[in-house]
Write an enzyme that holds these catalytic residues in place. Sequence first.
Site, PDB file in Angstrom:
ATOM      1  N   SER B  30      -4.044  22.594   7.159  1.00  0.00           N
ATOM      2  CA  SER B  30      -4.486  21.469   5.994  1.00  0.00           C
ATOM      3  C   SER B  30      -5.408  21.074   6.770  1.00  0.00           C
ATOM      4  O   SER B  30      -6.321  20.208   5.830  1.00  0.00           O
ATOM      5  CB  SER B  30      -2.788  20.675   6.726  1.00  0.00           C
ATOM      6  OG  SER B  30      -2.111  20.471   5.758  1.00  0.00           O
ATOM      7  N   LEU B 115       1.717   9.098   6.382  1.00  0.00           N
ATOM      8  CA  LEU B 115       0.715   9.030   5.418  1.00  0.00           C
ATOM      9  C   LEU B 115       0.137   8.052   4.760  1.00  0.00           C
ATOM     10  O   LEU B 115       1.542   6.792   4.443  1.00  0.00           O
ATOM     11  CB  LEU B 115       1.080  10.631   4.516  1.00  0.00           C
ATOM     12  CG  LEU B 115       1.028  11.219   5.432  1.00  0.00           C
ATOM     13  CD1 LEU B 115       1.375  12.714   4.357  1.00  0.00           C
ATOM     14  CD2 LEU B 115      -0.069  12.067   6.036  1.00  0.00           C
ATOM     15  N   ASN B 175      -5.870  20.221  -1.776  1.00  0.00           N
ATOM     16  CA  ASN B 175      -5.246  21.736  -1.386  1.00  0.00           C
ATOM     17  C   ASN B 175      -4.077  21.959  -1.900  1.00  0.00           C
ATOM     18  O   ASN B 175      -4.083  22.807  -1.629  1.00  0.00           O
ATOM     19  CB  ASN B 175      -5.714  21.522   0.371  1.00  0.00           C
ATOM     20  CG  ASN B 175      -4.707  20.637   0.804  1.00  0.00           C
ATOM     21  OD1 ASN B 175      -3.521  20.183   0.007  1.00  0.00           O
ATOM     22  ND2 ASN B 175      -4.777  20.594   1.799  1.00  0.00           N
ATOM     23  N   SER B 335       2.142 -21.386   0.718  1.00  0.00           N
ATOM     24  CA  SER B 335       2.593 -21.564   2.018  1.00  0.00           C
ATOM     25  C   SER B 335       3.137 -21.787   3.586  1.00  0.00           C
ATOM     26  O   SER B 335       4.138 -21.834   3.808  1.00  0.00           O
ATOM     27  CB  SER B 335       4.451 -20.611   0.981  1.00  0.00           C
ATOM     28  OG  SER B 335       4.395 -20.792  -0.638  1.00  0.00           O
ATOM     29  N   GLU B 356       1.641  -6.317   0.736  1.00  0.00           N
ATOM     30  CA  GLU B 356       1.394  -6.287   1.960  1.00  0.00           C
ATOM     31  C   GLU B 356       1.368  -4.894   2.968  1.00  0.00           C
ATOM     32  O   GLU B 356       0.778  -5.429   4.500  1.00  0.00           O
ATOM     33  CB  GLU B 356       3.391  -6.893   2.899  1.00  0.00           C
ATOM     34  CG  GLU B 356       3.103  -8.184   1.968  1.00  0.00           C
ATOM     35  CD  GLU B 356       4.325  -8.025   0.519  1.00  0.00           C
ATOM     36  OE1 GLU B 356       4.063  -6.568  -0.096  1.00  0.00           O
ATOM     37  OE2 GLU B 356       4.347  -8.985  -0.352  1.00  0.00           O
ATOM     38  N   HIS B 405       8.631 -19.013   6.287  1.00  0.00           N
ATOM     39  CA  HIS B 405      10.177 -19.142   5.153  1.00  0.00           C
ATOM     40  C   HIS B 405      11.222 -18.473   6.440  1.00  0.00           C
ATOM     41  O   HIS B 405      11.371 -16.687   5.646  1.00  0.00           O
ATOM     42  CB  HIS B 405       9.811 -19.014   3.671  1.00  0.00           C
ATOM     43  CG  HIS B 405       8.880 -19.421   2.846  1.00  0.00           C
ATOM     44  ND1 HIS B 405       7.109 -20.107   3.616  1.00  0.00           N
ATOM     45  CD2 HIS B 405       9.230 -20.463   2.327  1.00  0.00           C
ATOM     46  CE1 HIS B 405       7.029 -20.608   2.714  1.00  0.00           C
ATOM     47  NE2 HIS B 405       8.481 -21.108   2.015  1.00  0.00           N
ATOM     48  N   ASP B 413      15.908 -20.660  -2.806  1.00  0.00           N
ATOM     49  CA  ASP B 413      15.326 -19.354  -3.295  1.00  0.00           C
ATOM     50  C   ASP B 413      16.000 -18.409  -3.127  1.00  0.00           C
ATOM     51  O   ASP B 413      16.578 -17.541  -3.823  1.00  0.00           O
ATOM     52  CB  ASP B 413      13.454 -18.757  -2.586  1.00  0.00           C
ATOM     53  CG  ASP B 413      13.104 -19.645  -3.430  1.00  0.00           C
ATOM     54  OD1 ASP B 413      13.275 -20.111  -4.214  1.00  0.00           O
ATOM     55  OD2 ASP B 413      11.641 -20.335  -2.891  1.00  0.00           O
TER      56      ASP B 413
END
Lengths: 609, 609
Positions: B30, B115, B175, B335, B356, B405, B413
């Site tokens: 690699s 990765l 590759n 929020s 995120e 929250h 919610d």
Amino acid sequence: MTASLQDLARLVRYYILISTTEAGTGHPTSSLSAVDLTTALFFKYLKADLDRPEHPNNDRVIFSKGHAAPLLYALYGAAGVLTESELKSLRKLGSPLQGHPTPQFRYAEAATGSLGQGLSIGVGMALNGKNLDQLPYRTYVLLGDGEMAEGSVWEAAQIASYYKLDNLIAIVDVNRLGQSQETMYGHDTEAYSKRLAAFGWDVVTIDGHSLPEIEKAFEQCFAVNGRPKVIVAKTLKGAGVSFLADKAGWHGKALSAADLEKALKELGPVDTKLKGSVQKPEDKKPATTAPVDVPPPAYKKGDAVATRKAYGMALARLIDKYPNLVSIDAETKNSTFAEILMEKKKDHYFEMFIAEQNMIGVGVGFARRGKVPFASTFAAFLTRAYDQIRMAAVSEANLKCVGSHVGVSIGEDGPSQMGLEDIAMFRAVHGSTVLYPSDAVSTEYLVEELIKTSGIGYLRTSRPATPVLYDVGEKFPVGGSKVLRSSAKDRLTLVAAGVTLHESLKAADQLSKDGLAVRVIDCYSVKPIDAATLRKAAEETKLMMVVEDHWEEGGLGDAVLSALAEKPVASVVKVAVRIMPGSGKPEELVEQAGLSAAALIRKIKEILK
Amino acid sequence: MTASLQDLARLVRYYILISTTEAGTGHPTSSLSAVDLTTALFFKYLKADLDRPEHPNNDRVIFSKGHAAPLLYALYGAAGVLTESELKSLRKLGSPLQGHPTPQFRYAEAATGSLGQGLSIGVGMALNGKNLDQLPYRTYVLLGDGEMAEGSVWEAAQIASYYKLDNLIAIVDVNRLGQSQETMYGHDTEAYSKRLAAFGWDVVTIDGHSLPEIEKAFEQCFAVNGRPKVIVAKTLKGAGVSFLADKAGWHGKALSAADLEKALKELGPVDTKLKGSVQKPEDKKPATTAPVDVPPPAYKKGDAVATRKAYGMALARLIDKYPNLVSIDAETKNSTFAEILMEKKKDHYFEMFIAEQNMIGVGVGFARRGKVPFASTFAAFLTRAYDQIRMAAVSEANLKCVGSHVGVSIGEDGPSQMGLEDIAMFRAVHGSTVLYPSDAVSTEYLVEELIKTSGIGYLRTSRPATPVLYDVGEKFPVGGSKVLRSSAKDRLTLVAAGVTLHESLKAADQLSKDGLAVRVIDCYSVKPIDAATLRKAAEETKLMMVVEDHWEEGGLGDAVLSALAEKPVASVVKVAVRIMPGSGKPEELVEQAGLSAAALIRKIKEILK
């Protein structure tokens, strides 16, 4: 007379508005944008027996944009299976109509609400339909434009096209407005269309409020084979109510009573007697294989076998007994040994490539269609999918995760590859079962225990080959443990699992020669934990040492402390990884972390001197 | 005479082969595939003062495919800053040349090896260069084709193009071969090129072993403005050694001594005296702002202020004192209240949209360039980035995460939006600081404590407005706590933080009226925890109840138990969330979970009766 889609859409809008205002909270505007798209879907194309939500031939509908739950409920209201008063229970304590869909609502295919997860679940259901159950049902996934920013959506998109899932139809509701500002691409539907096309999807781009365009789009989707299909629809958030439509500042806000009145006036009269009809599906049986008995595992005590290898052996052995087993892996199958199952039963293995979030989502899809998916990769990389795992628990998914290459004992690859927080992570998943075998025999039985235990299961496997400790006849119930060294004179109890159990046994045997009796417990069931055996040992030896190849927080040590918390009778010393490891030979790193037999002996002698 | 790129590439290949064979482990093949690409980069285009790796004008090079570490080290070997003998310490205990790059290696910009994370880090560094430091350095990111399956790569790709990062150059080393099989697209470079182009990148597709094509590609990249650039290069895994090149079965395997001899023979003679020269960068000063003193926070005791709001106020107040503060948020800024900072200082706020994983990676990039990034979203959604957070600790990044929250107290919610595992997750991050304020004043001071405390910091904020408890003069050191109710007659200690502290105070005050004295500790510092104060309370009251709006595993309860483990003197009862919550009013859900003052009073009376 059949109700027109227009009339039904108006009714759906009415239900959205009244239910959210009644709740005083919720997402009316994000619901309104997708009304026309989903009304056409439900009442013209969907095939589902609403009396039997579990019917294997039903088309599946997943609201990846879970905050549009009021729309989901409203559609079932318009279909006549929820009353207006039930709709008005939205978001109230004890109501199945929660703020975001969960399995408490009988028509919810899975829990959503953490964005960007629904397409993966849909991929799992579509793969199940096409490759396992071999049923003609379709899977529909409604996505918001905001959640298209989540990488997991693109993981799902690539796998859907890799597996040519032409039974999967996504709908992207491009309503332009996110929570706090415009999305990255606003109303530029082309931005989504060209990305999805590049990812191998058949794309139709339309005005999401034009019923003729919507109908044409679905029909175009049905005409294409060999590729997943997506309808990219330009919509207005709040569509149907002029003072909401395409206006910023209305995200996640219910209308006041006065605003509701204004909105309803604008909407015009609705006929709440109206009932949309949903087509019934075919009645085809899913493809199944009859279970057959399998031989017990075959190992000899003392043989050196890595628990990760025993995991693969177990899957391959057990699949004949549990034909619903499915193995998925994130391109590590020759390390996790999922490949042993793959080699035995290729059609029950699905390569998920290096995309762990989607792997777990696909697992949820399989689980919710009655399969028992085992999702494997390095334990370290399961952290990638913690949100999906957490949500799988909300989905009540019968999902099994297997993390290999745990702790410093993997050696030279270094900290990026070491699972050192996986126990903490899985313990804090609701209703989870966390198992940590130390030898091949217990691994084999614990895999079967996981199959038999519903909910989120986690099996922690290790890289190094370790000696077989148990006879093949031994039992390993969830919540149990094994006392491997014990005497009336024990002055300390070592609690361990995995490589540290083997180090603990070596330490105890050496100390025993030096005249110091030490108890050793194989704590293979981390959650639930064998509190009774631990308590007995605590009472008898007054001193415990919990040894684990894991960070000191949230792991086996904390689990033991928690079991003893209300009646603490022993001093408990946690021996765990405390400094950031580097590369090195496994035995060097185990020694450096203070987990080796020699290190344990030194520490025990120091404490007991 | 300048060494030719061909000769240098041969030397780099030599170093890769000998170092991995010496280690007996590692990823030579690699590494070999990207030799020509990176040799051209290092010795023709890169600008970096190798005597000053921290030089703010250096181009940054990130190996997202961290397993190509032997190549990274070999390049620095060919540049003359690592000796052959140092190269041969690869993967050995104590060597900075670990199996995957970490900051132990002085030229590593960040730790990689999990990765799909490097491009996000590169985006952070490129954003820093363009928008904050305003320096002309370039950021190069080497990616493997296998890791292009990670969704986080596409999150980074979209943000790079959104922010027009033309100082960012990615190189995709196609590759073809993954760990256990061919990648999804094999040698179909077009599959990557069309996806990246659709995501807004300028793409050059080349043969990654043709130096003329490589040089042309870099020069084309430099010529384009307004967009990030990528070189998609078709390569052979193991290139340069005929029996390795493009052959399956060689992933992650070092050559035997005999195979090495064969390989070196084929490579031909290398001149280990050869030294490639790397261009020095300009010497421009980064844009900076002088720090100025700021006023203390201004709240009145008893005022109702949500801690999430105080967080935003704190950032906005402190940015003048700490001009290196940067705020990033995943489209929840209204929020989390990151928007208060944004409104005050727009150029120190970067919208990361609903992605995120990339947000945390970008934070690592900022942190590694000397900024103090605060990454905020709902606590529940930080689980999405656990792998990136874990790796940030390996990167020794000075990264602050803020989760709002939390727990059932968010109300309607429902569970998808409730952070119920965030403490468990962050406690199990190496070297982390975990803080959980209960009022606005402590929030303000704890934000400043996080700025002053290096490493991964976590601030847990709550949704509901709660009364201000402290005077503005109060101090809140990391590792401290506050005893808010105390008497010589205390029969029990309540340990709490956040909404449960307020419930505990109400319970204690009510019980006190009933003649039952209860101590109350505000345990705002969960990690490190105030063991001395807890121990004193344990000794004096013999009974503790830890009350938390979090699952029962891995949270504050486990932290308290852990602090008392070695000398347990009190019975500890954990009061935490044990059933899957649904929707409901905050106070209903707090009561249902047994966290309300009333529920605590009932439980305490029952225990003490």
